[in-house]
Design a protein around this motif. Structure first.
Motif, PDB file in Angstrom:
ATOM      1  N   GLY A  61       0.823  -1.447   0.160  1.00  0.00           N
ATOM      2  CA  GLY A  61      -0.118  -0.137   0.040  1.00  0.00           C
ATOM      3  C   GLY A  61       0.820   1.488   0.062  1.00  0.00           C
ATOM      4  N   GLY A  62       0.458   2.221   0.728  1.00  0.00           N
ATOM      5  CA  GLY A  62       1.116   3.376   0.711  1.00  0.00           C
ATOM      6  C   GLY A  62       2.181   3.736   1.980  1.00  0.00           C
ATOM      7  N   GLY A  93      -7.817   5.332   6.302  1.00  0.00           N
ATOM      8  CA  GLY A  93      -6.964   5.927   5.105  1.00  0.00           C
ATOM      9  C   GLY A  93      -5.949   4.738   4.451  1.00  0.00           C
ATOM     10  N   PHE A  94      -5.574   3.812   5.193  1.00  0.00           N
ATOM     11  CA  PHE A  94      -4.731   2.791   4.545  1.00  0.00           C
ATOM     12  C   PHE A  94      -5.433   2.142   3.521  1.00  0.00           C
ATOM     13  N   ASN A  95      -4.684   1.794   2.321  1.00  0.00           N
ATOM     14  CA  ASN A  95      -5.478   1.194   1.139  1.00  0.00           C
ATOM     15  C   ASN A  95      -4.339   0.349   0.408  1.00  0.00           C
ATOM     16  N   GLU A  96      -4.676  -0.930   0.663  1.00  0.00           N
ATOM     17  CA  GLU A  96      -3.458  -1.959   0.329  1.00  0.00           C
ATOM     18  C   GLU A  96      -3.184  -1.963  -1.436  1.00  0.00           C
ATOM     19  N   ILE A 101      -2.724   0.982  -3.378  1.00  0.00           N
ATOM     20  CA  ILE A 101      -2.137   2.006  -4.114  1.00  0.00           C
ATOM     21  C   ILE A 101      -0.713   2.048  -4.100  1.00  0.00           C
ATOM     22  N   GLY A 102      -0.107   0.877  -3.736  1.00  0.00           N
ATOM     23  CA  GLY A 102       1.477   0.941  -3.763  1.00  0.00           C
ATOM     24  C   GLY A 102       2.104  -0.029  -4.834  1.00  0.00           C
ATOM     25  N   TYR A 103       3.060  -0.543  -4.766  1.00  0.00           N
ATOM     26  CA  TYR A 103       3.854  -1.278  -5.581  1.00  0.00           C
ATOM     27  C   TYR A 103       3.621  -2.790  -5.473  1.00  0.00           C
ATOM     28  N   SER A 104       3.825  -3.385  -6.314  1.00  0.00           N
ATOM     29  CA  SER A 104       3.785  -4.920  -6.061  1.00  0.00           C
ATOM     30  C   SER A 104       5.172  -5.173  -6.756  1.00  0.00           C
ATOM     31  N   SER A 129      -2.138   7.986  -2.089  1.00  0.00           N
ATOM     32  CA  SER A 129      -2.158   7.711  -3.344  1.00  0.00           C
ATOM     33  C   SER A 129      -1.231   8.840  -4.046  1.00  0.00           C
ATOM     34  N   LEU A 130      -1.260   9.957  -3.990  1.00  0.00           N
ATOM     35  CA  LEU A 130      -0.522  11.100  -4.928  1.00  0.00           C
ATOM     36  C   LEU A 130       0.893  10.909  -4.494  1.00  0.00           C
ATOM     37  N   ILE A 131       1.216  10.723  -2.940  1.00  0.00           N
ATOM     38  CA  ILE A 131       2.620  10.485  -2.634  1.00  0.00           C
ATOM     39  C   ILE A 131       3.247   9.272  -3.144  1.00  0.00           C
ATOM     40  N   MET A 132       2.674   8.125  -3.475  1.00  0.00           N
ATOM     41  CA  MET A 132       2.889   6.852  -4.189  1.00  0.00           C
ATOM     42  C   MET A 132       3.113   7.085  -5.759  1.00  0.00           C
ATOM     43  N   SER A 133       2.264   7.757  -6.212  1.00  0.00           N
ATOM     44  CA  SER A 133       2.646   8.051  -7.837  1.00  0.00           C
ATOM     45  C   SER A 133       3.546   9.062  -8.157  1.00  0.00           C
ATOM     46  N   SER A 134       4.463   9.637  -7.235  1.00  0.00           N
ATOM     47  CA  SER A 134       5.455  10.404  -7.263  1.00  0.00           C
ATOM     48  C   SER A 134       6.652   9.714  -6.956  1.00  0.00           C
ATOM     49  N   ALA A 135       6.356   8.619  -5.927  1.00  0.00           N
ATOM     50  CA  ALA A 135       7.612   7.692  -5.336  1.00  0.00           C
ATOM     51  C   ALA A 135       8.508   8.486  -4.715  1.00  0.00           C
TER      52      ALA A 135
END
Length: 540
Positions: A344-345, A353-356, A358-361, A496-502
């Motif tokens: 997730g994030g 707010g946790f969402n599994e 929105i991150g990277y596999s 989600s926005l944070i993770m898209s910018s990595a």
């Protein structure tokens, strides 16, 4: 008593001299042993003054001695403590607390004839003023940074006014910093209040031989009861020892000399757990039980976004790093399955707010493709990056290093002392580093504050110097949102926005792991890893 495996037996032989010295006073069994809860703190406790309860060791100890207006249950709900009820008004900026009238301070001769007195609202006014007193220099003064004023309206009514709405404020008040202390005792001892604490908690201070032993005794006048109406606490005493390393601590547990061990250390993880995180049969068959659950702690790697290093500035490489290693495999090999792979994030599992998703596999082919595209675009045939860490996390960083080399990215791991890493990341002196964030209070805002542009380190916790206008707008809007569900939705969008910018590489969300004896009842578990002993019993 546990059956000793060959590995554990050899460790006991190696440490026999140390253990003999440390246990010489406890060779005789006492028939009151079931009334005393014993645990070890491998880090020394710095202070028993709640205004200085910054580290977990200090928090565990002061939590037994002090109370605040409110407290947190195991499900992260804010519930009454000394305040029996409260009202929120004026657009969520005014909090009015009604106090119980049956809460007494621990006995001390300075209180006069009765050796105690009830807590009043004026005590909270004094305690809060002390918390923000620059001469006291409490590390918890920031807790009241959003407070405009506070005052005792009468003996049983305490009011706090905020500068602006802050939905997580009640959670902040559960921190030990916000405990009530008696003015006459604090001012009598001055700085020595750290070792002469007087509070209202379920246990009272007995004695402290620093670095050797700390003892609390039952507070017979404690105000809380259990679900059957019986007075708390159930134990007569708490005894804390200070063995300096986790291996010796585990050996004491194996010999039945302490009642529980918290956390999983490399020195004994393979001894007690299988590769998939299950308690080994030899322990399961005896008198050991394991308790585990989510811990509000995110372990991650971070990029300094203002770095001039080309590899750091590349979004493709930052995404490739996120995609290029198997988090599940890493947790199985290095943590025996204890910990949740971070797919997730940044917000950990257990918080709204946790969402599994929105991150990277783990997608090694896509990671290779992104590295190849970077090489083609820049003409750099062997992209290199340096990852800075401490020795405690070297195994994780080396695992990631090996995995990323398969993508075509060359990673150098640099190990430095924890204090050096802390200073370097606060001052923007390292480009890629390992970090962790443990919740100060149980609200996702605490995690997202690390990416708000007005919180740039060293003046705030934004170590990455992440800066995004849309994120800032949502972060500020979340302060004004009083509906918990809508606020959680905002938190997810921000994450989600944070993770898209990595700007980060989440590795795993930690878990609380506790090993205790089957005769210990009532020792629960919670996402803040708070040690709650008031409801604990030891069956004889």
């Amino acid at each position: 008593m546990l059956k000793l495996t060959p590995l554990l037996f050899s460790r006991i032989l190696c440490c026999s001299l140390v253990l003999t010295i440390l246990s010489c006073t406890s060779t005789e069994k006492n028939n009151k042993d079931h009334l005393v809860f014993k645990y070890n703190e491998h880090k020394n406790i710095g202070s028993l003054d709640p205004a200085f309860s910054k580290d977990l060791a200090d928090i565990w100890a002061t939590h037994q001695l002090f109370n605040g207006l409110v407290q947190m249950d195991d499900e992260l709900n804010v519930i009454p403590a000394i305040a029996k009820e409260w009202a929120v008004s004026d657009s969520a900026t005014r909090y009015t607390f009604q106090l119980r009238k049956d809460v007494l301070f621990h006995k001390h001769h300075l209180f006069g004839a009765d050796s105690t007195r009830p807590v009043t609202a004026s005590d909270f006014e004094y305690s809060f003023n002390r918390l923000i007193d620059k001469n006291i220099a409490s590390p918890g003064s920031w807790v009241l940074s959003k407070v405009e004023s506070f005052s005792a309206l009468n003996d049983s009514t305490f009011q706090i006014k905020l500068k602006q709405p802050f939905p997580a404020f009640l959670g902040l008040l559960t921190m030990k910093y916000c405990s009530v202390v008696p003015k006459e005792i604090v001012e009598h001892y001055g700085t020595e209040f750290r070792s002469h604490p007087i509070g209202t908690g379920p246990f009272k201070f007995q004695r402290w031989e620093e670095n050797l032993k700390l003892v609390f005794r039952r507070n017979n006048h404690y105000f809380e009861t259990d679900s059957t109406g019986k007075s708390l606490p159930h134990l007569e005493a708490v005894a804390i020892t200070f063995l300096p390393d986790k291996q010796s601590e585990f050996l004491q547990f194996a010999q039945g000399k302490i009642d529980f061990v918290s956390g999983l250390d490399a020195s004994y993880k393979d001894e007690i757990l299988t590769a998939d995180g299950q308690l080994r049969a030899i322990y399961k068959e005896d008198d050991v039980k394991m308790i585990r659950g989510p811990y509000l702690n995110t372990e991650y790697l971070a990029f300094f976004m203002e770095s001039e290093v080309n590899t750091i500035q590349s979004l493709k490489l930052r995404k490739a790093i996120n995609l290029g290693f198997d988090r599940s495999k890493m947790m199985t090999y290095l943590r025996n399955g204890i910990g949740i792979p971070a797919h997730g994030g940044f917000i950990p599992k257990g918080l709204p707010g946790f969402n599994e998703s929105i991150g990277y596999s783990y997608q090694p082919e896509l990671a290779k493709q992104l590295v190849a595209e970077y090489k083609a675009e820049t003409g750099i045939s062997t992209p290199k990056i340096t990852l800075t860490t401490t020795s405690n996390y070297l195994s994780f960083c080396e695992f990631i290093q090996r995995e990323l080399q398969k993508t075509g990215l060359e990673v150098t791991v640099d190990v430095i002392p924890p204090s050096s890493l802390q200073d370097a990341k606060a001052n923007g002196q390292i480009d890629f580093f390992r970090a962790s964030w443990i919740a100060d209070y149980p609200d996702a805002e605490n995690y997202l504050s690390l990416y708000y542009s007005k919180n740039f380190a060293p003046n705030g916790p934004n170590y990455t110097h992440y800066n995004h206008v849309e994120f800032d707008q949502m972060y500020e809007a979340a302060y004004l949102e009083t509906d918990p569900e809508l606020r959680a939705q905002l938190y997810t969008k921000m994450d989600s926005l944070i993770m898209s910018s990595a700007p980060i590489v989440p590795m795993f969300y930690d878990e609380v792991v506790r090993f205790t004896r089957k005769n210990v009842e009532g020792l629960g578990i919670n996402p803040t890893n708070l040690l709650e002993l008031k409801s604990v019993r030891k069956i004889q």
